[in-house]
Design an enzyme around this catalytic site. Sequence first.
Site, PDB file in Angstrom:
ATOM      1  N   LYS A 278       2.704   6.056  -2.885  1.00  0.00           N
ATOM      2  CA  LYS A 278       3.734   6.972  -3.373  1.00  0.00           C
ATOM      3  C   LYS A 278       3.709   7.092  -4.898  1.00  0.00           C
ATOM      4  O   LYS A 278       4.073   8.143  -5.438  1.00  0.00           O
ATOM      5  CB  LYS A 278       5.109   6.529  -2.863  1.00  0.00           C
ATOM      6  CG  LYS A 278       5.296   6.736  -1.362  1.00  0.00           C
ATOM      7  CD  LYS A 278       5.051   8.188  -0.939  1.00  0.00           C
ATOM      8  CE  LYS A 278       5.403   8.446   0.510  1.00  0.00           C
ATOM      9  NZ  LYS A 278       5.170   9.852   0.918  1.00  0.00           N
TER      10      LYS A 278
ATOM     11  N   PRO B   8       0.802  -1.219   0.000  1.00  0.00           N
ATOM     12  CA  PRO B   8       0.000   0.000   0.000  1.00  0.00           C
ATOM     13  C   PRO B   8       0.841   1.278   0.000  1.00  0.00           C
ATOM     14  O   PRO B   8       0.441   2.276  -0.599  1.00  0.00           O
ATOM     15  CB  PRO B   8      -0.830  -0.109   1.288  1.00  0.00           C
ATOM     16  CG  PRO B   8      -0.918  -1.568   1.557  1.00  0.00           C
ATOM     17  CD  PRO B   8       0.406  -2.120   1.111  1.00  0.00           C
ATOM     18  N   TYR B   9       1.997   1.243   0.644  1.00  0.00           N
ATOM     19  CA  TYR B   9       2.889   2.408   0.633  1.00  0.00           C
ATOM     20  C   TYR B   9       3.444   2.640  -0.767  1.00  0.00           C
ATOM     21  O   TYR B   9       3.488   3.780  -1.251  1.00  0.00           O
ATOM     22  CB  TYR B   9       4.030   2.192   1.630  1.00  0.00           C
ATOM     23  CG  TYR B   9       5.021   3.330   1.700  1.00  0.00           C
ATOM     24  CD1 TYR B   9       4.765   4.460   2.468  1.00  0.00           C
ATOM     25  CD2 TYR B   9       6.230   3.274   1.005  1.00  0.00           C
ATOM     26  CE1 TYR B   9       5.672   5.498   2.542  1.00  0.00           C
ATOM     27  CE2 TYR B   9       7.148   4.304   1.076  1.00  0.00           C
ATOM     28  CZ  TYR B   9       6.859   5.416   1.849  1.00  0.00           C
ATOM     29  OH  TYR B   9       7.773   6.451   1.914  1.00  0.00           O
ATOM     30  N   VAL B  10       3.852   1.562  -1.435  1.00  0.00           N
ATOM     31  CA  VAL B  10       4.354   1.671  -2.808  1.00  0.00           C
ATOM     32  C   VAL B  10       3.270   2.257  -3.709  1.00  0.00           C
ATOM     33  O   VAL B  10       3.514   3.175  -4.505  1.00  0.00           O
ATOM     34  CB  VAL B  10       4.829   0.300  -3.323  1.00  0.00           C
ATOM     35  CG1 VAL B  10       5.232   0.383  -4.786  1.00  0.00           C
ATOM     36  CG2 VAL B  10       5.996  -0.216  -2.484  1.00  0.00           C
TER      37      VAL B  10
END
Length: 244
Positions: A152, A147-149
């Site tokens: 961003k 989810p962070y990838v």
Amino acid sequence: MITGASSGIGAAAARLFAAEGAAVVVTARRAEALEKLAAEIRAEGGRAEAVAGDVTVRADVDRIVDRAVTAFGTLDGAFNNAGWGTMGTLLHLTDDAVYDQAMDVNVRGVWNCLKAQLPVMIESGRGGSVVNTSSNAGSFATGAIAPYVAAKHAVLGLTRAAAAEYGAHDIRVNALMVGATRTELLEQAFEAAPELEAACVARAVQPRLAAPVEVARAAAWLLSDQASFVTGGAIPVDGGSSAI
């Protein structure tokens, strides 16, 4: 206006921008840390206002922008730096609440900020500059949670769309593609799993963590007139991680 300013890159940016003559409005959720930072800047002869708030809450962001205008007359620049992520749980094992938090802080936070900041810059007639903090994870998988990838990558998309839409108003919008940086969040990850530090720098041409001020210097340049013909950019500050 600097979000995520209670520590790390945001706090380093506040000190640097103020030292270079900017009036800064620092915001994050931790009011005590913000007040300490603003007092430090004022003691050094700078101009600073501390306004606690949560970038995922639109009303908080509106209030912070309003305070900036009330305190300093307008808003010429913004460093939308607040972010959140963690390392390494496989996608199918990642809780939906973790997905929600990563998307809310990293994407909705930037969305809320842009929606509040851009109208003020248009109304001023002076133009402006916005820098959003993305990450190497906005270009490739880094070992951070999926989810962070994804979040961003989305920050980079918002940056490019805003740059295209607001260029006619002389507003520049860019993103920093930040590599591993010695922030409070990353230090906590290293305490839990010390082997992560070596993994974080293994890809870099300069095999070390960045100091927060090194990222802040890149933001300062993009916000300044020295970068007057730079917009829609994704500027790597990653020790060469994205070069190979």
